[in-house]
Each structure stands twice: as structure tokens, then as C-alpha cells.
Design an enzyme around this catalytic site. Structure first.
Site, PDB file in Angstrom:
ATOM      1  N   THR A   1      92.106  74.099 -35.923  1.00 20.42           N
ATOM      2  CA  THR A   1      92.508  75.199 -36.764  1.00 20.42           C
ATOM      3  C   THR A   1      93.384  73.968 -37.536  1.00 20.42           C
ATOM      4  O   THR A   1      93.029  72.679 -36.931  1.00 20.42           O
ATOM      5  CB  THR A   1      94.130  75.286 -36.648  1.00 20.42           C
ATOM      6  OG1 THR A   1      93.754  76.933 -35.501  1.00 20.42           O
ATOM      7  CG2 THR A   1      94.707  76.203 -37.720  1.00 20.42           C
TER       8      THR A   1
ATOM      9  N   ARG B   1      88.977  89.135 -31.674  1.00 23.62           N
ATOM     10  CA  ARG B   1      90.529  88.694 -31.307  1.00 23.62           C
ATOM     11  C   ARG B   1      90.927  87.950 -32.882  1.00 23.62           C
ATOM     12  O   ARG B   1      90.225  86.996 -33.189  1.00 23.62           O
ATOM     13  CB  ARG B   1      90.203  87.731 -29.997  1.00 23.62           C
ATOM     14  CG  ARG B   1      91.701  87.229 -30.143  1.00 23.62           C
ATOM     15  CD  ARG B   1      91.481  85.348 -30.505  1.00 23.62           C
ATOM     16  NE  ARG B   1      92.863  84.869 -30.097  1.00 23.62           N
ATOM     17  CZ  ARG B   1      92.843  83.440 -30.577  1.00 23.62           C
ATOM     18  NH1 ARG B   1      92.663  82.904 -31.628  1.00 23.62           N
ATOM     19  NH2 ARG B   1      94.003  82.627 -30.547  1.00 23.62           N
TER      20      ARG B   1
ATOM     21  N   GLY C   1      94.228  85.769 -34.466  1.00 20.56           N
ATOM     22  CA  GLY C   1      94.838  84.657 -34.126  1.00 20.56           C
ATOM     23  C   GLY C   1      96.089  84.544 -34.936  1.00 20.56           C
ATOM     24  O   GLY C   1      96.024  85.431 -35.849  1.00 20.56           O
ATOM     25  N   ASP C   2      96.699  83.653 -35.296  1.00 22.89           N
ATOM     26  CA  ASP C   2      98.014  83.277 -35.473  1.00 22.89           C
ATOM     27  C   ASP C   2      97.482  82.866 -37.422  1.00 22.89           C
ATOM     28  O   ASP C   2      98.469  83.064 -37.985  1.00 22.89           O
ATOM     29  CB  ASP C   2      98.940  82.073 -35.101  1.00 22.89           C
ATOM     30  CG  ASP C   2      97.993  81.556 -35.047  1.00 22.89           C
ATOM     31  OD1 ASP C   2      96.943  80.794 -34.784  1.00 22.89           O
ATOM     32  OD2 ASP C   2      98.528  79.835 -35.578  1.00 22.89           O
TER      33      ASP C   2
ATOM     34  N   THR D   1      99.458  75.253 -35.017  1.00 17.90           N
ATOM     35  CA  THR D   1      98.188  75.010 -34.763  1.00 17.90           C
ATOM     36  C   THR D   1      97.687  75.003 -33.098  1.00 17.90           C
ATOM     37  O   THR D   1      99.803  75.226 -32.523  1.00 17.90           O
ATOM     38  CB  THR D   1      97.548  73.168 -35.116  1.00 17.90           C
ATOM     39  OG1 THR D   1      96.388  73.196 -34.181  1.00 17.90           O
ATOM     40  CG2 THR D   1      98.211  72.597 -35.177  1.00 17.90           C
ATOM     41  N   GLY D   2      97.422  75.710 -32.443  1.00 19.26           N
ATOM     42  CA  GLY D   2      97.477  75.527 -31.022  1.00 19.26           C
ATOM     43  C   GLY D   2      97.107  76.905 -30.811  1.00 19.26           C
ATOM     44  O   GLY D   2      96.570  77.532 -31.422  1.00 19.26           O
TER      45      GLY D   2
ATOM     46  N   GLY E   1      97.202  80.243 -30.731  1.00 17.83           N
ATOM     47  CA  GLY E   1      97.601  81.697 -31.473  1.00 17.83           C
ATOM     48  C   GLY E   1      98.253  82.218 -31.296  1.00 17.83           C
ATOM     49  O   GLY E   1      99.632  82.712 -31.785  1.00 17.83           O
TER      50      GLY E   1
HETATM   51  N1  GLY Z   1      95.888  78.946 -33.698  1.00 18.90           N
HETATM   52  C1  GLY Z   1      94.399  79.229 -33.980  1.00 18.90           C
HETATM   53  C2  GLY Z   1      94.398  80.275 -33.375  1.00 18.90           C
HETATM   54  O1  GLY Z   1      94.753  80.918 -31.936  1.00 18.90           O
HETATM   55  O2  GLY Z   1      93.391  81.135 -33.495  1.00 18.90           O
END
Ligand code: GLY
Length: 333
Positions: free
Chosen positions: A200, A228, A230-231, A251-252, A254
Site C-alpha cells: 500500500t 477480496r 482490503g481496507d 498500511t498492512g 487490511g
Molecule cells: N492494506 C492493503 C490491503 O490489505 O489491501
């Protein structure tokens, strides 16, 4: 034409107030992802975040908006294949790109995310179009890609040969049992972080009017199941901006950021805390509640920034008038 009488007086008072209004010091902070950055990629990653921060800061110095600054900074990182976003997006379980991005304006509290993009060169610009031209806060898949076409956004082949090589290696390791696919992400990030190289990108900015904005973009987690999300496109989880509180982006992994609504939590913590205090507290809470796998950058209403993470690395750069350009590849074990 100049107004006359009482309205002229009011006009003069307004003009005077306008002239004496103190401009905020523009500030930008960007990150190139939490994860496990191999030593030989550190200098390239740092050069990338420095360039992105500098590009965004130039926009702020021209008196332009925080929203445009974070968009430009993220575009710079989406176009740099060292980062897992846009052109450098990692691949899902089927070897395809499904990129996500989000943007939020702290002045209006408007924001939007886009998800599951295969061909859009700069997902962040598509997120801005959704925010500004539609009534929605999250759009995914083919429909939103078509919206990008309507607005003339360039397309690109986001499936880079290096990412295909990484994907094949990860799949082999998955098949021979040396990594446990998604069981669970945290262990995977911790033990096999190289598959999460630069997860990210994100940017936060304050413009000369004191307005805040947040933006992020990602290829997501390597080997994620198709579909899927993410966040990063989710307001409150991957990013949040509110002129009255501050701005934050995560970041990390999600799934952690979504479960704990991390970016909004950081902003809420900035009611009574500095950007650094809020980021550190939130990462401590995340570690207790969900374990390792998250990084945060934050920016408070006074233009102070914060960085905290519980991943092996986080790569970031900030640019302010007072401190100049600061960049770091922070490592913890
Ligand atoms: N932080 C990015 C994701 O998990 O997609």
C-alpha cells in the site's frame, strides 16, 4: 464594480480580514508501505517516497488544495513499480491484479473508494472521480472501470513480470506447505514478509487554507482470494480526514484495519493527542487486539505528523516548511 454605503464598509472589513488571515504551513506525509522491505530495496523505496512527498508539496506551495496534493503524491507512487500500487500491484491467488484506492477530503467529509481494478493506470484518480462526480462512497469492478474510460483515464497493463515471478514463487511455497495461505495473515506477514514487500501507498496533506486530505492505493495482499477487497478503499479503515480532527491512513493487513476501523480511531484520538501520540496509541491497541501487521501515518490539525507500525518496516517521507524533507525506512524486529 465596488459596493457603496454600508455594504462597502462590510466589503472593506471582509477584504481586510481576508488579507490578514494567516495561511497554514503546508505539510505532506507519504508512505510507501509497511511490510518487510529487503535491504537491497531500501534506497529505491526511500527515493520513491521522497519524490512523491516533493511532488505533493509543490502543489501545496502553489496554493492548491490538499486533495490535489495527495492525489499527485499517490500517482507518483502508483507509477513507480517499487511500490505495491498501480503499476507495481501485487497479484491475487489467480495471478491477476485487483487494485484498490481511496481518497477523502477533510473539509467536506466527502470521500470515495474504488476496488477490484484490473487496468486503470492510476486508481487514485478514479477514486477522486467517484468522490466528485457520483453519489457513492465505494464502487468496484467493471462498472467503475468504465467510468474511468468515460473520464479519459489512461489504462495500463498492471501485471509486471517481476510481480508474476514473485507470485509463482509464493504459489510454489504455498503448495509445498512452507507458507500457510491466509492462516493466518499475521503469521504470514511476520514469517514471510517478503511477499508483502511494500504494502500500500498513502499520503496526507494540509494545504495553505488548513484543509486536510487523505489518499491511499494498493494492489492488496499477495495471494488474496479473487474478489477480496482490503481496507484502502474503505473510509474509516484505510483512510480518514476531518479538518476538525486530523487525517490518517493505514498500511498492512487490511482485514485488521477494517475490523478495528483504524484510521477513524487515529483521528478520534487526535481530539486530545498529537498525531504521533494518536498513531502510537492506536498501533499499541492493534497489537494487543489483533497482533502484528499494521502501520499508520497521521497528520493533526496543527500540521504535526506521526508514524507508528508493528510490521518489520515502514517506508515514509514528510515535507514541511520548518523541518524540510525527512524520510525513513524504519525497521523493528
Ligand atoms: N492494506 C492493503 C490491503 O490489505 O489491501
Amino acid at each position: 464594480m465596488q459596493p457603496s454605503g454600508a455594504s462597502r464598509l462590510l466589503y472593506l472589513v471582509k477584504m481586510r480580514r481576508h488579507r490578514t488571515q494567516k495561511l497554514a504551513n503546508p505539510t505532506i506525509i507519504v508512505h510507501g508501505g509497511a511490510g518487510d522491505w529487503p535491504q537491497n530495496k531500501h534506497s529505491i523505496g526511500l527515493a520513491g517516497v521522497r519524490k512523491a512527498a516533493t511532488r505533493g508539496f509543490q502543489i501545496l506551495q502553489q496554493g492548491r488544495s490538499a486533495i490535489r496534493a495527495v492525489e499527485v503524491a499517490v500517482i507518483e507512487m502508483e507509477d513507480n513499480p517499487i511500490f505495491n500500487a498501480g503499476t507495481g500491484s501485487t497479484l491475487n491467488f489467480e495471478g491477476k491484479v485487483e487494485a484498490d484506492a481511496g481518497i477523502m477530503d477533510g473539509r467536506t467529509l466527502r470521500g470515495a473508494g474504488v476496488a477490484l481494478l484490473h487496468h486503470v493506470k492510476n486508481p487514485i484518480s478514479l477514486a477522486r472521480i467517484v468522490m466528485e462526480k457520483t453519489d457513492h462512497a465505494l464502487l468496484a469492478g467493471k462498472t467503475v472501470e468504465r467510468l474511468g474510460e468515460v473520464y479519459g483515464l489512461p489504462k495500463a497493463n498492471l501485471r509486471l513480470p517481476e510481480r508474476v515471478r514473485q507470485w509463482k514463487r509464493a504459489k510454489r511455497e504455498l503448495e509445498n506447505g512452507s507458507i500457510k495461505y491466509f492462516s493466518r495473515n499475521l503469521k504470514l506477514v511476520h514469517d514471510k514478509g517478503r511477499f508483502f514487500l511494500g504494502d500500500t501507498v498513502g499520503a496526507l496533506a494540509m494545504d495553505q487554507k488548513g484543509n486536510l486530505a487523505a489518499a491511499d492505493s494498493t494492489g492488496g495482499v499477495s495471494l488474496k482470494l479473487p474478489g477480496r477487497i482490503g481496507d484502502s478503499p474503505i473510509l474509516g479503515a484505510g483512510l480518514y480526514a476531518d479538518n476538525k480532527l486530523g487525517a490518517a491512513t493505514a498500511t498492512g493487513v487490511g482485514e485488521i484495519a477494517m475490523r478495528l476501523v483504524v484510521s477513524k480511531s487515529v483521528c478520534d484520538a487526535m481530539r486530545s493527542s498529537t498525531a504521533q501520540g494518536a498513531a502510537s496509541k492506536t498501533v499499541r491497541d492493534v497489537t494487543t487486539l489483533a497482533g502484528r501487521g499494521l502501520g499508520i501515518v497521521s497528520l493533526d490539525r496543527k500540521g504535526r505528523y506521526g508514524v507508528a507500525h508493528n510490521t518489520p518496516h515502514l517506508c515514509w517521507a514528510a515535507l514541511t516548511k520548518d523541518k524540510g524533507l525527512v524520510s525513513k525506512m524504519v525497521g523493528i524486529r
